[in-house]
Design a protein around this motif. Structure first.
Motif, PDB file in Angstrom:
ATOM      1  N   PHE A   1      66.061 -86.072   6.234  1.00 30.07           N
ATOM      2  CA  PHE A   1      64.912 -85.594   7.189  1.00 30.07           C
ATOM      3  C   PHE A   1      64.142 -85.164   6.057  1.00 30.07           C
ATOM      4  O   PHE A   1      62.670 -85.073   6.060  1.00 30.07           O
ATOM      5  CB  PHE A   1      65.257 -84.457   7.886  1.00 30.07           C
ATOM      6  N   ASP A   2      64.572 -84.269   4.980  1.00 26.62           N
ATOM      7  CA  ASP A   2      63.449 -83.654   4.072  1.00 26.62           C
ATOM      8  C   ASP A   2      62.891 -84.375   3.262  1.00 26.62           C
ATOM      9  O   ASP A   2      61.467 -84.181   2.958  1.00 26.62           O
ATOM     10  CB  ASP A   2      64.373 -82.710   3.145  1.00 26.62           C
ATOM     11  N   VAL A   3      63.347 -85.712   2.718  1.00 21.46           N
ATOM     12  CA  VAL A   3      62.655 -86.813   2.060  1.00 21.46           C
ATOM     13  C   VAL A   3      61.754 -87.528   2.927  1.00 21.46           C
ATOM     14  O   VAL A   3      60.677 -87.724   2.404  1.00 21.46           O
ATOM     15  CB  VAL A   3      63.657 -87.705   1.638  1.00 21.46           C
ATOM     16  N   GLU A   4      62.034 -87.628   4.283  1.00 21.89           N
ATOM     17  CA  GLU A   4      60.896 -88.444   5.063  1.00 21.89           C
ATOM     18  C   GLU A   4      59.860 -87.356   5.301  1.00 21.89           C
ATOM     19  O   GLU A   4      58.670 -87.878   5.049  1.00 21.89           O
ATOM     20  CB  GLU A   4      61.513 -88.482   6.359  1.00 21.89           C
ATOM     21  N   LEU A   5      59.837 -86.182   5.516  1.00 23.18           N
ATOM     22  CA  LEU A   5      58.801 -84.909   5.751  1.00 23.18           C
ATOM     23  C   LEU A   5      58.170 -85.078   4.494  1.00 23.18           C
ATOM     24  O   LEU A   5      56.837 -85.411   4.781  1.00 23.18           O
ATOM     25  CB  LEU A   5      59.541 -83.900   5.738  1.00 23.18           C
ATOM     26  N   LEU A   6      58.715 -84.879   3.414  1.00 23.88           N
ATOM     27  CA  LEU A   6      57.676 -84.620   2.181  1.00 23.88           C
ATOM     28  C   LEU A   6      57.217 -86.144   1.725  1.00 23.88           C
ATOM     29  O   LEU A   6      55.846 -86.027   1.273  1.00 23.88           O
ATOM     30  CB  LEU A   6      58.744 -84.417   1.142  1.00 23.88           C
ATOM     31  N   THR A   7      57.839 -87.137   2.092  1.00 26.41           N
ATOM     32  CA  THR A   7      57.001 -88.571   2.071  1.00 26.41           C
ATOM     33  C   THR A   7      56.053 -88.765   2.654  1.00 26.41           C
ATOM     34  O   THR A   7      54.858 -89.227   2.272  1.00 26.41           O
ATOM     35  CB  THR A   7      58.041 -89.860   2.266  1.00 26.41           C
ATOM     36  N   ALA A   8      56.068 -88.378   3.915  1.00 24.13           N
ATOM     37  CA  ALA A   8      54.674 -88.248   4.705  1.00 24.13           C
ATOM     38  C   ALA A   8      53.749 -87.397   4.473  1.00 24.13           C
ATOM     39  O   ALA A   8      52.392 -87.792   4.430  1.00 24.13           O
ATOM     40  CB  ALA A   8      55.399 -88.094   6.258  1.00 24.13           C
ATOM     41  N   VAL A   9      54.212 -86.214   4.029  1.00 27.07           N
ATOM     42  CA  VAL A   9      53.033 -85.141   3.617  1.00 27.07           C
ATOM     43  C   VAL A   9      52.574 -85.704   2.229  1.00 27.07           C
ATOM     44  O   VAL A   9      51.178 -85.791   2.072  1.00 27.07           O
ATOM     45  CB  VAL A   9      53.869 -83.935   2.994  1.00 27.07           C
ATOM     46  N   THR A  10      52.995 -86.465   1.392  1.00 28.21           N
ATOM     47  CA  THR A  10      52.428 -86.909   0.106  1.00 28.21           C
ATOM     48  C   THR A  10      51.505 -88.511   0.560  1.00 28.21           C
ATOM     49  O   THR A  10      50.619 -88.495  -0.004  1.00 28.21           O
ATOM     50  CB  THR A  10      53.338 -87.429  -0.812  1.00 28.21           C
ATOM     51  N   ALA A  11      52.013 -89.019   1.513  1.00 28.45           N
ATOM     52  CA  ALA A  11      51.481 -90.347   2.015  1.00 28.45           C
ATOM     53  C   ALA A  11      50.238 -89.965   2.398  1.00 28.45           C
ATOM     54  O   ALA A  11      48.955 -91.052   2.339  1.00 28.45           O
ATOM     55  CB  ALA A  11      52.279 -91.044   2.844  1.00 28.45           C
ATOM     56  N   ARG A  12      50.026 -88.746   3.339  1.00 29.51           N
ATOM     57  CA  ARG A  12      48.850 -88.741   4.062  1.00 29.51           C
ATOM     58  C   ARG A  12      47.941 -87.617   3.016  1.00 29.51           C
ATOM     59  O   ARG A  12      47.062 -87.232   3.585  1.00 29.51           O
ATOM     60  CB  ARG A  12      49.277 -87.773   5.265  1.00 29.51           C
ATOM     61  N   GLY A  13      48.314 -87.604   1.833  1.00 27.18           N
ATOM     62  CA  GLY A  13      47.213 -87.074   0.708  1.00 27.18           C
ATOM     63  C   GLY A  13      47.270 -85.580   0.818  1.00 27.18           C
ATOM     64  O   GLY A  13      46.294 -85.111  -0.110  1.00 27.18           O
ATOM     65  N   TYR A  14      48.434 -84.812   1.081  1.00 24.89           N
ATOM     66  CA  TYR A  14      48.332 -83.367   1.067  1.00 24.89           C
ATOM     67  C   TYR A  14      49.089 -83.225  -0.292  1.00 24.89           C
ATOM     68  O   TYR A  14      49.633 -83.830  -0.843  1.00 24.89           O
ATOM     69  CB  TYR A  14      49.076 -83.048   2.306  1.00 24.89           C
ATOM     70  N   ARG A  15      48.664 -81.968  -0.410  1.00 27.70           N
ATOM     71  CA  ARG A  15      49.293 -81.374  -1.973  1.00 27.70           C
ATOM     72  C   ARG A  15      50.444 -80.468  -1.849  1.00 27.70           C
ATOM     73  O   ARG A  15      50.573 -79.658  -0.904  1.00 27.70           O
ATOM     74  CB  ARG A  15      48.263 -80.539  -2.828  1.00 27.70           C
ATOM     75  N   ILE A  16      51.521 -80.867  -2.508  1.00 27.86           N
ATOM     76  CA  ILE A  16      52.789 -80.095  -2.244  1.00 27.86           C
ATOM     77  C   ILE A  16      53.194 -79.230  -3.671  1.00 27.86           C
ATOM     78  O   ILE A  16      52.813 -79.888  -4.662  1.00 27.86           O
ATOM     79  CB  ILE A  16      54.076 -80.921  -2.223  1.00 27.86           C
ATOM     80  N   ALA A  17      53.419 -78.020  -3.516  1.00 29.44           N
ATOM     81  CA  ALA A  17      53.710 -77.304  -4.504  1.00 29.44           C
ATOM     82  C   ALA A  17      54.961 -76.758  -4.691  1.00 29.44           C
ATOM     83  O   ALA A  17      55.744 -76.544  -3.647  1.00 29.44           O
ATOM     84  CB  ALA A  17      52.769 -75.795  -4.625  1.00 29.44           C
ATOM     85  N   GLU A  18      55.852 -76.889  -6.012  1.00 31.55           N
ATOM     86  CA  GLU A  18      57.045 -76.421  -5.887  1.00 31.55           C
ATOM     87  C   GLU A  18      57.413 -74.882  -6.300  1.00 31.55           C
ATOM     88  O   GLU A  18      56.710 -74.764  -7.580  1.00 31.55           O
ATOM     89  CB  GLU A  18      57.687 -77.525  -7.084  1.00 31.55           C
ATOM     90  N   ALA A  19      58.069 -74.130  -5.508  1.00 23.97           N
ATOM     91  CA  ALA A  19      57.861 -72.905  -5.936  1.00 23.97           C
ATOM     92  C   ALA A  19      59.556 -72.683  -6.581  1.00 23.97           C
ATOM     93  O   ALA A  19      60.391 -73.417  -5.926  1.00 23.97           O
ATOM     94  CB  ALA A  19      57.928 -71.954  -4.791  1.00 23.97           C
ATOM     95  N   PRO A  20      59.533 -71.871  -7.498  1.00 27.33           N
ATOM     96  CA  PRO A  20      60.932 -71.443  -8.126  1.00 27.33           C
ATOM     97  C   PRO A  20      61.689 -71.001  -7.105  1.00 27.33           C
ATOM     98  O   PRO A  20      61.089 -69.876  -6.334  1.00 27.33           O
ATOM     99  CB  PRO A  20      60.587 -70.855  -9.487  1.00 27.33           C
ATOM    100  N   ALA A  21      63.147 -70.865  -7.015  1.00 29.31           N
ATOM    101  CA  ALA A  21      63.930 -70.056  -6.366  1.00 29.31           C
ATOM    102  C   ALA A  21      64.103 -68.735  -7.093  1.00 29.31           C
ATOM    103  O   ALA A  21      65.027 -68.822  -7.979  1.00 29.31           O
ATOM    104  CB  ALA A  21      65.229 -70.746  -6.136  1.00 29.31           C
ATOM    105  N   LEU A  22      63.236 -67.712  -6.769  1.00 30.42           N
ATOM    106  CA  LEU A  22      63.279 -66.435  -7.587  1.00 30.42           C
ATOM    107  C   LEU A  22      64.723 -65.526  -7.007  1.00 30.42           C
ATOM    108  O   LEU A  22      64.652 -64.743  -7.741  1.00 30.42           O
ATOM    109  CB  LEU A  22      62.095 -65.776  -7.321  1.00 30.42           C
ATOM    110  N   TYR A  23      65.292 -66.088  -5.993  1.00 34.29           N
ATOM    111  CA  TYR A  23      66.521 -65.163  -5.735  1.00 34.29           C
ATOM    112  C   TYR A  23      67.724 -66.324  -5.890  1.00 34.29           C
ATOM    113  O   TYR A  23      67.541 -67.617  -5.509  1.00 34.29           O
ATOM    114  CB  TYR A  23      66.431 -64.815  -4.398  1.00 34.29           C
TER     115      TYR A  23
END
Ligand SMILES: Nc1nc2c(ncn2[C@@H]2O[C@H](COP(=O)(O)OP(=O)(O)OP(=O)(O)O)[C@@H](O)[C@H]2O)c(=O)[nH]1
Ligand SMILES: [Mg+2]
Length: 235
Positions: free
Chosen positions: A176-198
């Motif tokens: 599911f996560d891969v599908e979600l993020l693939t769709a977000v990217t395909a639609r041209g939105y910007r994804i930021a990667e946050a570090p796991a600070l905990y």
């Protein structure tokens, strides 16, 4: 905050209290939505309802288990906020990460917690690390995603992004996560990667059958993305 819960009778009450306490501390206007994903006859639903004291927490349930992705989108459809956070009910990701996500969302359409960000505090045995990295490599090669980790439970979105992509998703149990993020990217939105600070501790042991199902669903996402062009959508 959308929190899926499957067989979490011992955890969900505490999770809701800790998440709510943090959001109160941040002084935000918020709602916490717990979705009991058809937990069979344990106390998850009772615990979820018991945590609905202060009017900011809502609980939903349906009777058949449909998987985390379905539960998250179900919660989203019942939500109202301008910003949406998906968070695991077992607090595998510390609630403090919510602040990190919301901060990063100021400069992006979607923010994910990345276990393998150089600044992340991830604890994993060598075999779990290898499995995670292999899955990520395969997901990257197949879908073209340029993210170091798609699977971690803390993610945040601008509402419009989810409104836009939710109708495009097929939502199978795995990948599911891969599908979600693939769709977000395909639609041209910007994804930021946050570090796991905990610290995030990778503990789950996967059954061979689960890994196989995961690969199968990953291939299906790839087919829908590359051949059917399902995630580009209309307009
Ligand atoms: N396993 C599972 N979790 C679900 C399901 N539906 C909703 N969830 C929720 O999704 C979140 C993540 O599930 P987990 O089982 O903790 O998955 P994980 O964090 O990858 O693995 P663990 O190391 O076992 O914690 C939790 O909040 C679950 O309650 C489901 O059908 N199966
Ligand atoms: Mg977990």
């Amino acid at each position: 905050m959308i929190i899926p819960a499957y067989r979490l009778e011992k955890r969900i009450g505490l999770t809701v209290r800790r998440v709510s306490a943090l959001l109160d501390k941040l002084g935000l206007d918020y709602e916490v939505i717990v979705v009991d994903d058809g937990s069979p006859g344990d106390g998850t639903w009772v615990e979820a309802m018991n945590s609905c004291g202060n009017g900011r927490v809502k609980a939903f349930r349906y009777s058949v288990n449909r998987g985390k992705g379905y539960a998250l989108l179900y919660g989203f459809r019942h939500s109202r906020g301008r910003r949406i956070v998906f968070f695991d009910g077992d607090l595998d990701v510390h609630e403090g990460q919510i602040e990190v996500l919301l901060d990063c969302l100021k400069g992006a359409d979607c923010v994910i917690t990345s276990k393998w960000h150089p600044a992340s505090k991830t604890v994993a045995t060598p075999d779990r690390r290898l499995l995670s990295k292999c899955f990520n490599l395969l997901a990257r090669l197949l879908t073209g995603l340029r993210l170091r980790d798609t699977q971690t439970g803390g993610k945040a979105f601008r509402r419009e992004v989810l409104e836009d992509i939710a109708p495009l998703l097929t939502v199978k149990r795995y990948a599911f996560d891969v599908e979600l993020l693939t769709a977000v990217t395909a639609r041209g939105y910007r994804i930021a990667e946050a570090p796991a600070l905990y610290p995030i501790v990778l503990s789950r042991r996967f059954k061979l059958r689960e890994i196989f199902r995961m690969l199968l669903d990953l291939l299906a996402v790839t087919y829908r993305h590359r051949i059917k062009r399902q995630y580009v959508g209309k307009g």
